[in-house]
Design an enzyme around this catalytic site. Structure first.
Site, mmCIF file in Angstrom:
data_model
loop_
_atom_site.group_PDB
_atom_site.id
_atom_site.type_symbol
_atom_site.label_atom_id
_atom_site.label_comp_id
_atom_site.label_asym_id
_atom_site.label_seq_id
_atom_site.Cartn_x
_atom_site.Cartn_y
_atom_site.Cartn_z
ATOM 1 N N ARG A 147 43.442 53.542 37.726
ATOM 2 C CA ARG A 147 42.222 52.886 38.076
ATOM 3 C C ARG A 147 42.366 52.215 39.808
ATOM 4 N NH1 ARG A 147 40.062 48.905 33.879
ATOM 5 N NH2 ARG A 147 39.714 47.346 35.645
ATOM 6 N N ARG A 158 41.957 39.685 40.850
ATOM 7 C CA ARG A 158 41.190 39.728 39.563
ATOM 8 C C ARG A 158 41.647 38.807 38.641
ATOM 9 N NH1 ARG A 158 42.682 45.482 38.423
ATOM 10 N NH2 ARG A 158 42.073 45.229 36.111
HETATM 11 P P1 ADP Z 1 39.371 44.142 34.071
HETATM 12 O O1 ADP Z 1 40.384 45.276 33.370
HETATM 13 O O2 ADP Z 1 39.981 43.608 35.441
HETATM 14 O O3 ADP Z 1 39.516 43.062 32.975
HETATM 15 P P2 ADP Z 1 36.850 45.643 33.755
HETATM 16 O O4 ADP Z 1 37.225 47.022 33.457
HETATM 17 O O5 ADP Z 1 36.271 44.749 32.556
HETATM 18 O O6 ADP Z 1 38.171 44.807 34.535
HETATM 19 O O7 ADP Z 1 35.978 45.619 35.024
HETATM 20 C C1 ADP Z 1 36.242 45.729 36.377
HETATM 21 C C2 ADP Z 1 35.436 45.114 37.272
HETATM 22 O O8 ADP Z 1 33.958 45.474 37.219
HETATM 23 C C3 ADP Z 1 35.460 43.821 37.568
HETATM 24 O O9 ADP Z 1 36.641 43.598 38.335
HETATM 25 C C4 ADP Z 1 34.164 43.632 38.092
HETATM 26 O O10 ADP Z 1 34.197 43.837 39.627
HETATM 27 C C5 ADP Z 1 33.379 44.491 37.285
HETATM 28 N N1 ADP Z 1 32.921 43.674 36.234
HETATM 29 C C6 ADP Z 1 32.976 44.024 34.967
HETATM 30 N N2 ADP Z 1 32.375 43.498 33.945
HETATM 31 C C7 ADP Z 1 31.676 42.325 34.772
HETATM 32 C C8 ADP Z 1 30.952 41.304 34.395
HETATM 33 N N3 ADP Z 1 30.724 41.097 32.984
HETATM 34 N N4 ADP Z 1 30.421 40.458 35.219
HETATM 35 C C9 ADP Z 1 30.873 40.769 36.772
HETATM 36 N N5 ADP Z 1 31.495 41.764 37.067
HETATM 37 C C10 ADP Z 1 31.791 42.562 35.887
#
Ligand code: ADP
Length: 202
Positions: A147, A158
């Site tokens: 990713r 993050r």
């Molecule tokens: P991670 O593996 O970092 O937990 P996700 O795959 O769920 O992340 O999400 C990747 C990115 O998408 C986040 O870093 C953010 O930029 C955006 N994102 C996802 N879900 C949300 C949300 N509920 N609110 C705001 N941004 C989000």
């Protein structure tokens, strides 16, 4: 069953969400996956999303809430759903109250050191399988990709944002009596069994 799976980036939400969704025949709704699809399609939303995601920042609440509202209108959500990566802020959690009744929130707790290794080592396949070069290397011949936001600088951002936003969301669901915490850094099968034992009581 209306469920939320929470955890820091790398806690194993994607892995276990897949298992829960299959077990209970409810859709796995990952806002991160929805946004990555939009990025891949090159849509207007995708272009906006990419600029936030590449920096490890959260998207504005309004955008996310609209995405979730639309998604919940689809037929497959009639008998329940599992959120992964949503709600990410207290504003999102409060908005969700007006849209759906949440029956359980499961938080996968993990030490940062493990999270970092899981994220920097994470590799995915096009059909949604997740491997890890340190703990669970992809078999030879399997094509994997990394990713864009799984690089160390973005990962640190993050994680920082996760810890800043998590506490109020946890308190919110604790007050509602639906919050459950389990260790996410045990063996995958053990974690999954612990999740099921919580869900069986609901
Ligand atoms: P991670 O593996 O970092 O937990 P996700 O795959 O769920 O992340 O999400 C990747 C990115 O998408 C986040 O870093 C953010 O930029 C955006 N994102 C996802 N879900 C949300 C949300 N509920 N609110 C705001 N941004 C989000």
């Amino acid at each position: 069953m209306n469920l939320i799976l929470m955890g820091a980036p790398g806690a194993g939400k994607g892995t276990h969400a897949k298992g829960i969704s299959e077990r209970y025949s409810i859709p796995h709704i990952s806002t991160g996956d929805i946004l990555r699809d939009e990025v891949a399609k090159g849509s207007e939303l995708g272009k906006t999303a990419k600029s936030y995601m590449d920096d490890g920042k959260l998207l504005p609440d309004d955008i996310i809430i609209e995405i979730v509202k639309q998604r919940l209108k689809e037929d497959d959500c009639k008998s329940g759903f599992l959120f992964d990566g949503f709600p990410r802020t207290i504003v999102q959690a409060k908005k969700l109250e007006g849209i759906a009744d949440i029956e359980a929130v499961i938080y996968l707790k993990c030490d940062d050191e493990i999270l970092l290794k899981r994220l920097t080592g994470r590799r995915m396949t096009d059909d949604g399988r997740i491997y890890n070069v340190y703990f669970d290397p992809p078999p030879p011949g399997v094509e994997v990709y990394q990713r864009d936001d799984d690089n160390e600088e973005t990962i640190r951002e993050r994680l920082k944002i996760f810890y800043e936003t998590f506490a109020p969301i946890m308190d919110f669901y604790k007050q509602r009596g639906v919050f459950h915490e389990i260790r996410g850094d045990e063996e995958r099968e053990v974690v999954f069994r612990n999740i099921l034992s919580i869900l069986e009581d609901i």
